[in-house]
Design a protein around this motif. Structure first.
Motif, PDB file in Angstrom:
ATOM      1  N   VAL A 167      55.373  -2.393  15.245  1.00 49.80           N
ATOM      2  CA  VAL A 167      56.436  -2.259  14.599  1.00 49.80           C
ATOM      3  C   VAL A 167      56.242  -1.031  14.169  1.00 49.80           C
ATOM      4  CG1 VAL A 167      57.441  -4.898  13.569  1.00 49.80           C
ATOM      5  CG2 VAL A 167      55.357  -3.507  12.303  1.00 49.80           C
ATOM      6  N   PRO A 168      57.526  -0.645  13.423  1.00 45.74           N
ATOM      7  CA  PRO A 168      59.248  -0.927  13.925  1.00 45.74           C
ATOM      8  C   PRO A 168      59.746  -0.881  15.400  1.00 45.74           C
ATOM      9  CG  PRO A 168      58.811   1.054  12.826  1.00 45.74           C
ATOM     10  CD  PRO A 168      57.846   1.058  13.026  1.00 45.74           C
ATOM     11  N   LEU A 169      60.533  -1.334  15.225  1.00 45.65           N
ATOM     12  CA  LEU A 169      61.668  -1.153  16.459  1.00 45.65           C
ATOM     13  C   LEU A 169      63.237  -0.719  15.823  1.00 45.65           C
ATOM     14  CD1 LEU A 169      62.803  -0.962  19.665  1.00 45.65           C
ATOM     15  CD2 LEU A 169      62.584  -3.697  19.173  1.00 45.65           C
ATOM     16  N   LEU A 170      63.693  -0.025  16.079  1.00 48.84           N
ATOM     17  CA  LEU A 170      65.475   0.223  16.065  1.00 48.84           C
ATOM     18  C   LEU A 170      65.968  -0.199  16.833  1.00 48.84           C
ATOM     19  CD1 LEU A 170      66.774   1.522  13.555  1.00 48.84           C
ATOM     20  CD2 LEU A 170      67.212   3.527  15.342  1.00 48.84           C
ATOM     21  N   ASP A 171      67.319  -0.858  17.040  1.00 50.77           N
ATOM     22  CA  ASP A 171      67.967  -0.835  18.099  1.00 50.77           C
ATOM     23  C   ASP A 171      68.856  -0.517  17.486  1.00 50.77           C
ATOM     24  OD1 ASP A 171      69.412  -1.813  19.579  1.00 50.77           O
ATOM     25  OD2 ASP A 171      68.988  -3.801  20.603  1.00 50.77           O
ATOM     26  N   ASP A 172      69.867   0.551  18.006  1.00 51.66           N
ATOM     27  CA  ASP A 172      71.281   1.380  17.716  1.00 51.66           C
ATOM     28  C   ASP A 172      72.142   1.172  18.756  1.00 51.66           C
ATOM     29  OD1 ASP A 172      73.239   2.754  16.595  1.00 51.66           O
ATOM     30  OD2 ASP A 172      72.319   4.657  16.760  1.00 51.66           O
ATOM     31  N   ASP A 173      72.577   0.089  18.602  1.00 55.86           N
ATOM     32  CA  ASP A 173      73.810   0.169  20.119  1.00 55.86           C
ATOM     33  C   ASP A 173      73.153  -0.138  21.240  1.00 55.86           C
ATOM     34  OD1 ASP A 173      76.642  -1.302  20.490  1.00 55.86           O
ATOM     35  OD2 ASP A 173      77.213   1.543  20.052  1.00 55.86           O
ATOM     36  N   GLY A 174      71.984  -0.880  21.401  1.00 53.44           N
ATOM     37  CA  GLY A 174      71.373  -1.320  22.717  1.00 53.44           C
ATOM     38  C   GLY A 174      70.186  -0.336  22.714  1.00 53.44           C
ATOM     39  N   PHE A 175      70.486   1.046  22.146  1.00 55.06           N
ATOM     40  CA  PHE A 175      69.698   1.818  22.413  1.00 55.06           C
ATOM     41  C   PHE A 175      67.791   2.345  21.305  1.00 55.06           C
ATOM     42  CE2 PHE A 175      68.061   6.283  21.884  1.00 55.06           C
ATOM     43  CZ  PHE A 175      67.083   6.533  22.672  1.00 55.06           C
ATOM     44  N   GLU A 176      67.684   1.078  22.000  1.00 55.83           N
ATOM     45  CA  GLU A 176      65.552   0.353  21.531  1.00 55.83           C
ATOM     46  C   GLU A 176      64.323   1.955  21.672  1.00 55.83           C
ATOM     47  OE1 GLU A 176      65.427  -2.627  24.322  1.00 55.83           O
ATOM     48  OE2 GLU A 176      66.810  -3.578  23.162  1.00 55.83           O
ATOM     49  N   LEU A 177      64.610   1.480  20.774  1.00 56.22           N
ATOM     50  CA  LEU A 177      62.984   3.167  19.973  1.00 56.22           C
ATOM     51  C   LEU A 177      62.628   2.516  19.973  1.00 56.22           C
ATOM     52  CD1 LEU A 177      62.883   6.112  20.506  1.00 56.22           C
ATOM     53  CD2 LEU A 177      64.523   6.495  18.423  1.00 56.22           C
ATOM     54  N   GLY A 178      60.664   2.479  19.626  1.00 53.10           N
ATOM     55  CA  GLY A 178      59.642   2.448  18.455  1.00 53.10           C
ATOM     56  C   GLY A 178      59.369   3.960  18.196  1.00 53.10           C
ATOM     57  N   GLN A 179      58.055   3.894  17.473  1.00 54.23           N
ATOM     58  CA  GLN A 179      57.474   4.988  16.475  1.00 54.23           C
ATOM     59  C   GLN A 179      58.259   5.349  16.206  1.00 54.23           C
ATOM     60  OE1 GLN A 179      54.396   6.035  17.204  1.00 54.23           O
ATOM     61  NE2 GLN A 179      54.061   4.857  19.162  1.00 54.23           N
ATOM     62  N   SER A 180      57.713   4.840  14.966  1.00 54.13           N
ATOM     63  CA  SER A 180      58.569   5.006  13.277  1.00 54.13           C
ATOM     64  C   SER A 180      59.288   7.261  12.585  1.00 54.13           C
ATOM     65  CB  SER A 180      57.322   5.007  11.978  1.00 54.13           C
ATOM     66  OG  SER A 180      56.155   5.728  11.843  1.00 54.13           O
ATOM     67  N   LEU A 181      57.925   7.937  13.782  1.00 52.90           N
ATOM     68  CA  LEU A 181      58.647   9.317  13.328  1.00 52.90           C
ATOM     69  C   LEU A 181      59.630   9.095  14.461  1.00 52.90           C
ATOM     70  CD1 LEU A 181      56.462   9.864  11.219  1.00 52.90           C
ATOM     71  CD2 LEU A 181      55.213  10.593  12.427  1.00 52.90           C
ATOM     72  N   ALA A 182      59.766   8.773  15.466  1.00 58.42           N
ATOM     73  CA  ALA A 182      60.116   9.346  16.969  1.00 58.42           C
ATOM     74  C   ALA A 182      62.149   8.998  16.310  1.00 58.42           C
ATOM     75  CB  ALA A 182      59.602   8.971  17.512  1.00 58.42           C
ATOM     76  N   ILE A 183      61.522   7.383  15.067  1.00 56.27           N
ATOM     77  CA  ILE A 183      62.688   6.727  14.372  1.00 56.27           C
ATOM     78  C   ILE A 183      63.453   7.430  13.849  1.00 56.27           C
ATOM     79  CG2 ILE A 183      64.141   4.716  13.708  1.00 56.27           C
ATOM     80  CD1 ILE A 183      61.157   2.881  14.892  1.00 56.27           C
ATOM     81  N   ILE A 184      62.622   8.332  12.839  1.00 55.77           N
ATOM     82  CA  ILE A 184      63.300   8.868  11.560  1.00 55.77           C
ATOM     83  C   ILE A 184      63.478  10.235  11.977  1.00 55.77           C
ATOM     84  CG2 ILE A 184      62.311  10.037   9.748  1.00 55.77           C
ATOM     85  CD1 ILE A 184      60.619   8.129   9.040  1.00 55.77           C
ATOM     86  N   ASP A 185      63.024  10.450  13.318  1.00 57.53           N
ATOM     87  CA  ASP A 185      63.470  11.843  13.912  1.00 57.53           C
ATOM     88  C   ASP A 185      64.812  11.465  14.280  1.00 57.53           C
ATOM     89  OD1 ASP A 185      63.945  14.775  14.795  1.00 57.53           O
ATOM     90  OD2 ASP A 185      63.016  14.356  17.240  1.00 57.53           O
TER      91      ASP A 185
END
Ligand SMILES: N[C@@H](CCC(=O)N[C@@H](CS)C(=O)NCC(=O)O)C(=O)O
Length: 212
Positions: A52-70
């Motif tokens: 964790v975490p995992l972000l799902d932005d309208d089907g765009f799934e992204l892991g890695q907290s720093l990549a998510i914040i970027d």
């Protein structure tokens, strides 16, 4: 937008802070890493990093907290968490990488579990390991904050990705009983950030999956 998060996970906490600072609404999806929800095939299919975490932005799934914040910072730039100024950006990334790459991985749940279950290390030795790497990391962080002449925030007098990384790391170390008295600048940033509503909203105790 969905955030798959565990209340006590410092990497989830980083992203929760960023979402709260940017005032973004999201659906909260609990992932209990203590019972290995993050290893379930259906979760790993969405987040190959099996964490964790995992972000799902309208089907765009992204892991890695720093990549998510970027990603969030590029999509929703207010407030900007990765500065555009060349040198401030470099300082923010320097501090964030110290915490996210040098400190956190050594004390991650899977590493601590491996020490105990595979290498047969005692609980005492495992705790010694944890405290050792926290102390080494915070000594470096304290020097970095001296160099940025930090006061309320890590860099440049404004909130940034570095603060999103620092606060969860300190909270984790405090929970593990580390003595943090030798790091006055680290603690000053931690205490100031925690006066802000976004940081309070993101705190473990304020999450729907919180367990005392
Ligand atoms: N580099 C990753 C690390 C993610 C990570 O390892 N998260 C921890 C929780 S803080 C986790 O899921 N641990 C599960 C485990 O260690 O098995 C990130 O920044 O998102």
């Amino acid at each position: 937008m969905e955030l798959h998060s565990f209340f006590n996970s410092s990497t989830s906490y980083r992203v929760r802070i960023a979402l709260a600072l940017k005032k973004l609404d999201f659906d909260f999806v609990p992932v209990n890493i203590r019972v290995l929800d993050h290893k379930k095939p259906e979760y790993v299919a969405r987040n190959p990093g099996a964490s964790v975490p995992l972000l799902d932005d309208d089907g765009f799934e992204l892991g890695q907290s720093l990549a998510i914040i970027d990603y969030l910072d590029a999509k929703y730039p207010e407030p900007r968490l990765i500065p555009q100024d060349l040198k401030q950006r470099a300082r923010v990334l320097e501090i964030s990488n110290l915490i996210a790459c040098d400190m956190h991985p050594l004390n991650n749940l899977r590493v601590l579990r491996y020490l105990v279950t595979t290498l047969g290390v005692s609980d005492e030795a495992k705790n010694g390991w944890y405290h050792h790497w926290v102390a080494e990391g915070f000594q470096s962080l304290e020097k970095m904050l001296e160099r940025t002449n930090s006061d309320k925030f890590c860099v440049g007098g404004q909130v940034s990705l570095a603060d999103c990384c620092l606060v969860p790391q300190v909270a984790n170390a405090a929970r593990m009983g580390c003595n943090l008295g030798a790091y006055p600048r680290v603690m000053a940033v931690y205490e100031h950030c925690n006066t802000l509503e976004a940081f309070q909203q993101a705190a473990p105790a304020n999450q729907p999956d919180y367990q005392a």
